[in-house]
Design a protein around this motif. Structure first.
Motif, mmCIF file in Angstrom:
data_model
loop_
_atom_site.group_PDB
_atom_site.id
_atom_site.type_symbol
_atom_site.label_atom_id
_atom_site.label_comp_id
_atom_site.label_asym_id
_atom_site.label_seq_id
_atom_site.Cartn_x
_atom_site.Cartn_y
_atom_site.Cartn_z
ATOM 1 N N ARG A 219 -30.553 2.299 69.921
ATOM 2 C CA ARG A 219 -31.150 2.075 69.955
ATOM 3 C C ARG A 219 -31.600 1.224 69.229
ATOM 4 O O ARG A 219 -32.875 0.743 68.116
ATOM 5 C CB ARG A 219 -31.779 2.281 70.911
ATOM 6 C CG ARG A 219 -30.887 3.312 72.040
ATOM 7 C CD ARG A 219 -32.231 4.415 72.838
ATOM 8 N NE ARG A 219 -31.644 5.520 73.249
ATOM 9 C CZ ARG A 219 -31.961 6.431 74.255
ATOM 10 N NH1 ARG A 219 -33.678 5.637 74.256
ATOM 11 N NH2 ARG A 219 -31.127 6.883 74.744
ATOM 12 N N LEU B 264 -37.515 2.741 74.022
ATOM 13 C CA LEU B 264 -36.514 3.340 72.944
ATOM 14 C C LEU B 264 -36.477 4.396 72.095
ATOM 15 O O LEU B 264 -35.642 5.279 71.767
ATOM 16 C CB LEU B 264 -37.158 2.732 72.179
ATOM 17 C CG LEU B 264 -36.798 1.206 71.248
ATOM 18 C CD1 LEU B 264 -37.923 0.888 70.230
ATOM 19 C CD2 LEU B 264 -35.613 1.566 71.296
ATOM 20 N N ALA C 126 -33.486 5.082 67.154
ATOM 21 C CA ALA C 126 -34.080 3.469 67.707
ATOM 22 C C ALA C 126 -35.097 2.981 66.662
ATOM 23 O O ALA C 126 -36.116 3.457 65.877
ATOM 24 C CB ALA C 126 -35.383 3.706 68.778
ATOM 25 N N ASP D 124 -37.531 -0.958 66.130
ATOM 26 C CA ASP D 124 -37.226 -2.470 67.021
ATOM 27 C C ASP D 124 -37.966 -3.190 65.478
ATOM 28 O O ASP D 124 -38.220 -2.808 64.501
ATOM 29 C CB ASP D 124 -39.680 -2.324 67.103
ATOM 30 C CG ASP D 124 -39.028 -3.708 68.282
ATOM 31 O OD1 ASP D 124 -38.853 -4.460 67.661
ATOM 32 O OD2 ASP D 124 -39.759 -4.284 69.276
#
Length: 350
Positions: A216, A348, A194, A196
């Motif tokens: 993700r 996440l 995961a 961002d």
């Protein structure tokens, strides 16, 4: 001394061309972000600008192709100890050229895209043939192979999982174009990965050599590169530029982007929102459906990326290896009763 000077000049020329590539890609990326959200065709008054853009592309593409062909010819005269360095540099130039075509395809005439992709395919084949001829005693790869690890070896965790920078080697004796050296997940198995991506300085993210992983990605990226995935699920927020996929088998992708190109994918499903027609090459058993991803703030990210509206292009797939008027047998629309429900990756770590 003269040979060294020639090699120095060739290296300088290659460096200059790569700088031109990167500068043009940056301009194209900025143009993507400044375009209106609506997928309507541009007004007639923009035809001159489109012509100038196509002209600029063809000039740079031709110059780059000639440089690559020249360096391929010079390899036969190169010092054997420097061959791998030459092949690395040529591979990187071909990768840059392929990226340039992908980033430019939204305004190029379709026949120019097809011709450019055919040229790139020929350059790859020429490099493959030359490397087999000049380095016949061992398999050729563009990057140093990592030390072989047993399947039970512990995997990286935490920050290392987000910044794993080992580069994959060619598999099965085939020639692999260099994977972009950008942040990403590489050489992983049986993990949830995961990230961002909103804070990425370069704006690019790479997924390479993953097996049985769930990925993700939250937030907007400028470009997403996918190489050699098997039995994976990839859930990604919007991409303001292009998504390039090279080798995927038995995977599920949820992607939103201005342009998506898929090469050598098998038995995989793609849930897309895309501003232009998805492009497939050398694919089989791939199916398409509309984008089904959610996380907190995705609506704003889609708007910021110019993907706020569903244009319906997910079902208008161009198979560049199928030239007949009939429907390509290599792709199909995913039946509604077989589609997954909307995936929520707001957490996440879930």
């Amino acid at each position: 001394m003269e040979g060294e000077a020639d090699r120095s000049d060739a290296s300088a020329d290659a460096s200059a061309l790569r700088k031109k590539h990167l500068a043009m890609l940056e301009r194209l990326s900025n143009r993507h972000q400044s375009r209106p959200d609506k997928p309507d065709p541009p007004p007639a008054s923009s035809s001159s600008s489109s012509f100038e853009s196509t002209s600029s592309f063809l000039s740079l593409f031709g110059e780059s192709r000639r440089s690559i062909e020249s360096r391929l010819a010079q390899c036969r005269l190169a010092d054997p100890s420097l061959l791998k360095l030459h092949f690395d540099e040529i591979s990187a130039s071909i990768a840059d050229l392929e990226k340039l075509v992908a980033e430019s395809s939204y305004y190029l005439p379709s026949y120019e895209v097809r011709s450019s992709l055919k040229t790139i395919s020929d350059l790859k084949q020429a490099l493959d043939t030359l490397s087999s001829e000049l380095i016949p005693k061992k398999k050729f790869s563009f990057k140093n192979k990592p030390a072989r690890k047993e399947p039970t070896a512990p995997s990286l965790k935490g920050a290392d999982a987000e910044n794993c920078d080992s580069m994959p080697a060619a598999k099965g004796g085939s020639l692999a174009v260099a994977v972009p050296d950008s942040p990403g997940f590489r050489n992983r198995a049986n993990e949830v990965l995961a990230k961002d991506v909103r804070g990425l300085e370069v704006g690019e993210f790479t997924l390479s050599d993953l097996e049985s992983c769930e990925v993700r990605l939250i937030g907007c990226a400028r470009a997403l590169f996918v190489h050699r995935l098997r039995n994976c699920r990839v859930y990604a927020g919007p991409v303001t530029g292009s998504v390039l996929i090279e080798e995927a088998e038995n995977c599920v992708f949820l992607l939103a982007s201005h342009q998506i190109r898929i090469h050598n994918a098998k038995a995989s499903d793609f849930y897309l929102r895309v501003r232009s027609r998805p492009i497939i090459e050398d694919c089989s058993g791939v199916r398409f459906a509309p984008y089904r991803l959610h996380y907190r703030g995705i609506e704003r990210d889609l708007e910021d990326a110019g993907l706020g509206e569903e244009a319906g292009n997910w079902s208008k797939v161009d198979d560049f290896k199928w030239l007949r008027a009939a429907q390509s047998p290599n792709w199909s629309v995913l039946p509604e009763d077989e589609r997954i429900e909307t995936v929520d990756i707001s957490d996440l770590s879930a």
